[in-house]
Design a protein around this motif. Structure first.
Motif, short mmCIF file in Angstrom:
data_model
loop_
_atom_site.label_atom_id
_atom_site.label_comp_id
_atom_site.label_asym_id
_atom_site.label_seq_id
_atom_site.Cartn_x
_atom_site.Cartn_y
_atom_site.Cartn_z
N UNK A 109 6.68 14.51 -0.65
CA UNK A 109 7.60 13.45 -1.07
C UNK A 109 7.94 12.46 0.05
N UNK A 110 7.48 12.78 1.27
CA UNK A 110 7.76 11.87 2.39
C UNK A 110 6.74 10.73 2.41
N UNK A 111 7.20 9.54 2.72
CA UNK A 111 6.31 8.38 2.75
C UNK A 111 5.41 8.44 3.97
N UNK A 112 4.13 8.25 3.71
CA UNK A 112 3.13 8.31 4.78
C UNK A 112 3.44 7.29 5.87
N UNK A 113 3.36 7.77 7.13
CA UNK A 113 3.55 6.88 8.26
C UNK A 113 4.97 6.75 8.73
N UNK A 114 5.92 7.28 7.95
CA UNK A 114 7.33 7.21 8.35
C UNK A 114 7.64 8.29 9.39
N UNK A 115 8.78 8.15 10.05
CA UNK A 115 9.19 9.14 11.04
C UNK A 115 9.45 10.49 10.39
N UNK A 569 -2.78 10.74 -3.34
CA UNK A 569 -2.59 10.02 -2.09
C UNK A 569 -3.32 8.68 -2.12
N UNK A 570 -4.53 8.65 -2.71
CA UNK A 570 -5.31 7.41 -2.79
C UNK A 570 -4.63 6.39 -3.70
N UNK A 571 -4.07 6.85 -4.82
CA UNK A 571 -3.37 5.95 -5.74
C UNK A 571 -2.19 5.30 -5.02
N UNK A 572 -1.44 6.11 -4.22
CA UNK A 572 -0.32 5.55 -3.46
C UNK A 572 -0.81 4.48 -2.49
N UNK A 573 -1.97 4.76 -1.85
CA UNK A 573 -2.50 3.79 -0.88
C UNK A 573 -2.94 2.49 -1.60
N UNK A 577 -1.60 -1.18 -0.94
CA UNK A 577 -2.51 -2.26 -0.54
C UNK A 577 -2.42 -3.46 -1.49
N UNK A 578 -2.31 -3.20 -2.80
CA UNK A 578 -2.20 -4.29 -3.78
C UNK A 578 -0.94 -5.10 -3.53
N UNK A 579 0.16 -4.36 -3.30
CA UNK A 579 1.43 -5.06 -3.02
C UNK A 579 1.32 -5.93 -1.77
N UNK A 580 0.71 -5.36 -0.73
CA UNK A 580 0.60 -6.10 0.53
C UNK A 580 -0.28 -7.34 0.36
N UNK A 581 -1.39 -7.20 -0.37
CA UNK A 581 -2.32 -8.32 -0.53
C UNK A 581 -1.71 -9.40 -1.44
N UNK A 619 -9.60 -7.55 -7.08
CA UNK A 619 -10.45 -7.10 -8.19
C UNK A 619 -10.96 -5.69 -7.94
N UNK A 620 -11.40 -5.43 -6.70
CA UNK A 620 -11.95 -4.10 -6.36
C UNK A 620 -10.86 -3.02 -6.43
N UNK A 621 -9.67 -3.38 -5.91
CA UNK A 621 -8.57 -2.40 -5.93
C UNK A 621 -8.11 -2.09 -7.35
N UNK A 622 -8.02 -3.14 -8.19
CA UNK A 622 -7.59 -2.91 -9.57
C UNK A 622 -8.62 -2.10 -10.35
N UNK A 623 -9.91 -2.35 -10.09
CA UNK A 623 -10.96 -1.57 -10.74
C UNK A 623 -10.86 -0.09 -10.36
N UNK A 624 -10.68 0.14 -9.04
CA UNK A 624 -10.56 1.53 -8.57
C UNK A 624 -9.32 2.19 -9.16
#
Length: 629
Positions: A109-115, A569-573, A577-581, A619-624
């Motif tokens: 439940x912890x967010x990846x990369x956080x302290x 984990x991949x879905x979260x990533x 990534x979609x949000x960031x882009x 497009x690639x991220x949404x397809x995946x």
């Protein structure tokens, strides 16, 4: 070094037990502690354990060393079950495993990369390393291995308080083995163990990581386990390198050498003194006589070597030989109190046979001996057979009698001198004659009972645990006498050295049947060991096949679970990534709406190229993403 004694002395009420004791026990060492009854073996152990303190000298212990101590009759009280009591040894391990499971849940439940994510990861890493160093995940395997080896395989759920004293002592030993102390002290550990458990224990101790200090009358155990022998004798202690058999050789050589040196010095002193006496008054020889006086004065006087008291001496004889067939047991069902012990027992014993009766505790060995003595349908004695029996409990002794009268009342035709001589040969002397039998120590009662047995002159001896309570010299003396005995012998004993020395045949009660092995105790143990190895190999092969089948099933399950975790984990990533882009896309569109930006042709071209790249990435991220949900 785990423990060190420096010039240590100890007394009880002014009675010196030992002095100037120097020795050390090193890590991983196997040491046997021997000595006659009353020499101070248990006292020495209690000094090590901290129950007693020395009068002088010092006892040094390694900092933090864990010492485990099994007393001779040292069980414990508990309302717990056998298995749960043993799990208590690994309470810290099981607690750590539960903690690791909770941390793993928190990590999900912890967010990846956080302290928070990093902190939990570090805790998991440290905990995994700690568990691996202790082999914690195999705790239950260790518990089952030891409990099964010590004879508790079908008693995991038994409440400990319902057990006998011997069973509690055996369970205490099992717990100590699981605790793996730095120094394991064992006081007569083989007393409550059957042959099968003894073999298992010796094999287990061979791989035990800690040091072992054991007091034992079991010569096989001392030979198998120990690499050094400490002997307490005449208020001192000596160390001998090697096992018990090696100790006997070294001790004999040392005693002979010390005696030879002492006698040589005595002869030298006598010779010098004789010369002085004859020449000191003569003027011509006075000078040479004075030089010899100086030599005498400078000579370091050797103490006369201590020679241990002679062990008891036994001599079993008989007046009339029986016919060839001494005992015949045919199709006999052995029972005790209506409980069946062995079915269809068949055993033929010829004149001069020496037969050992063996089997696990409770299988009916003592019961069968009693049935032979009393007689029963299916048990036939030969003609002119005269039985003389030794009972390990001393039930045939009258506790109110004195030692002297206990033997004399049975043989009124003997003179008092003859009775005293017989008792003295057994190791009972003037100071023992008027003692009430009920006040005797276990060793003294055994010697009295053996003296009575000797006086009965039976041509068929039946002995139930005759070596119990006897020290090593007394055991060896009894062993020698029975070897020389020309009559027939049937005996029960847990002393494997004794069994190997005497048994021409072995009769074993096992699984409700009596099986006879014709080629002696060594052949019997080899046969049993081979059978155990074959059974263990078969069990291991079966277990391996079962584990592989389970592994195949669980492997797919684990693999699927791992794949599911990776997918989440991949879905979260992807979502991140979609949000960031998309945020970057919005920023570029805002810039393109700014006249100051659009006036710069090259900047607009760069931003449009970036938008094109972003579109391809999205497009690639949404397809995946669509394929994964």
């Amino acid at each position: 070094m785990i423990i060190t004694f420096n010039k240590t002395a100890f007394s009880y009420g002014g009675n010196l037990i030992f002095k100037d004791v120097d020795f050390a026990v090193n890590e991983g060492e196997r040491v046997g502690l021997i000595g006659a009854n009353g020499e101070g073996k248990t006292t020495l152990i209690k000094l090590i354990s901290g129950e007693l303190y020395p009068d002088s000298g010092e006892i040094l212990k390694k900092n933090g060393a864990h010492i485990g101590y099994l007393e001779q009759n040292g069980g414990y009280t508990s309302n717990n079950t056998v298995y749960n009591e043993m799990r208590g040894v690994f309470a810290e391990d099981f607690s750590a495993i539960l903690k690791l499971e909770k941390l793993s849940q928190n990590l999900a439940y912890a967010e990846y990369g956080t302290s928070e994510f990093e902190d939990i990861s570090r805790q998991i890493e440290r905990l995994n390393a700690w568990l691996a160093s202790r082999d914690s995940y195999n705790a239950d395997v260790k518990i089952k291995t030891v409990l099964n080896g010590m004879g508790f395989e079908n008693r995991y759920d038994q409440i400990i308080d319902t057990m006998s004293g011997g069973e509690k002592t055996r369970l205490k030993l099992a717990r100590l083995l699981l605790e793996q102390p730095d120094l394991l002290i064992l006081d007569e550990p083989t007393n409550h163990l059957d042959i099968t458990t003894l073999f298992w224990l010796e094999e287990y101790l061979a791989s035990f990581k800690g040091a072992i200090l054991t007091v034992s009358h079991d010569r096989y155990f001392l030979d198998k386990i120990c690499g050094r022998i400490l002997e307490i004798e005449n208020k001192g202690l000596r160390s001998f390198t090697g096992n018990y058999s090696k100790y006997k050789i070294l001790k004999a050589e040392l005693t002979a050498r010390l005696l030879k040196e002492y006698e040589a010095q005595q002869e030298e002193r006598a010779r010098l003194q004789d010369y002085v006496d004859r020449n000191i008054v003569r003027a011509t020889t006075a000078k040479s006589a004075l030089s010899r006086v100086n030599r005498l004065e400078r000579m370091e006087i050797l103490e006369k070597p201590y020679v241990a008291p002679k062990p008891p001496h036994f001599n079993f004889g008989f007046d009339e030989s029986p016919y060839e067939e001494v005992l015949k047991i045919e199709n006999y069902d052995l029972e005790a109190g209506g409980k069946p012990l062995a079915k269809n027992v068949n055993l033929h014993i010829k004149r001069g046979d020496k037969v050992a009766l063996v089997g696990e505790n409770g299988t009916g060995k003592s019961t069968l001996l009693k049935k032979i003595i009393k007689g029963d349908n299916g048990i036939t004695r030969g003609r002119f057979v005269k039985i003389a029996a030794y009972d390990q409990e001393g039930a045939n002794l009258n506790g109110e009698n004195s030692v002297l009268s206990e033997l004399w009342d049975r043989h009124l035709g003997l003179t008092q001198t003859e009775v005293r001589s017989a008792l003295a040969r057994a190791g009972l002397f003037e100071e023992d004659m008027q003692k009430p039998v009920k006040t005797l120590s276990g060793g003294e009662r055994a010697k009295l009972a053996l003296s009575i047995l000797e006086s009965e002159r039976g041509n068929f001896l039946i002995l139930d645990e005759p070596t119990n309570h006897l020290d090593l010299p007394a055991r060896e003396s009894l062993e020698k006498a029975l070897k020389e005995y020309g009559g027939t012998l049937v005996f029960v004993s847990h002393d494997r050295y004794f069994l190997a020395a005497l048994a021409g045949r072995v009769a074993e009660i096992e699984n409700g049947a009596l099986n006879v092995y014709e080629d002696g105790y060594t052949a019997y143990t080899s046969s049993k060991k081979a059978a155990r190895e074959a059974a263990r190999e078969l069990a291991e092969n079966k277990k391996y096949v079962e584990q592989q089948a389970k592994k195949d099933l669980s492997y797919r399950s684990k693999k699927e679970r791992a794949e599911e975790a990776r997918k989440k984990e991949r879905i979260k990533r992807i979502e991140a990534d979609i949000c960031a882009i998309e945020d970057e896309e919005n920023q570029i569109n805002s810039q393109l709406a700014d006249p100051a930006v659009t006036a710069d042709y090259k900047k607009v071209e760069a931003l449009l190229n970036r938008l094109n790249t972003i579109k391809i990435q999205l497009d690639a991220l949404y397809n995946e993403y669509d394929n994964m949900i």
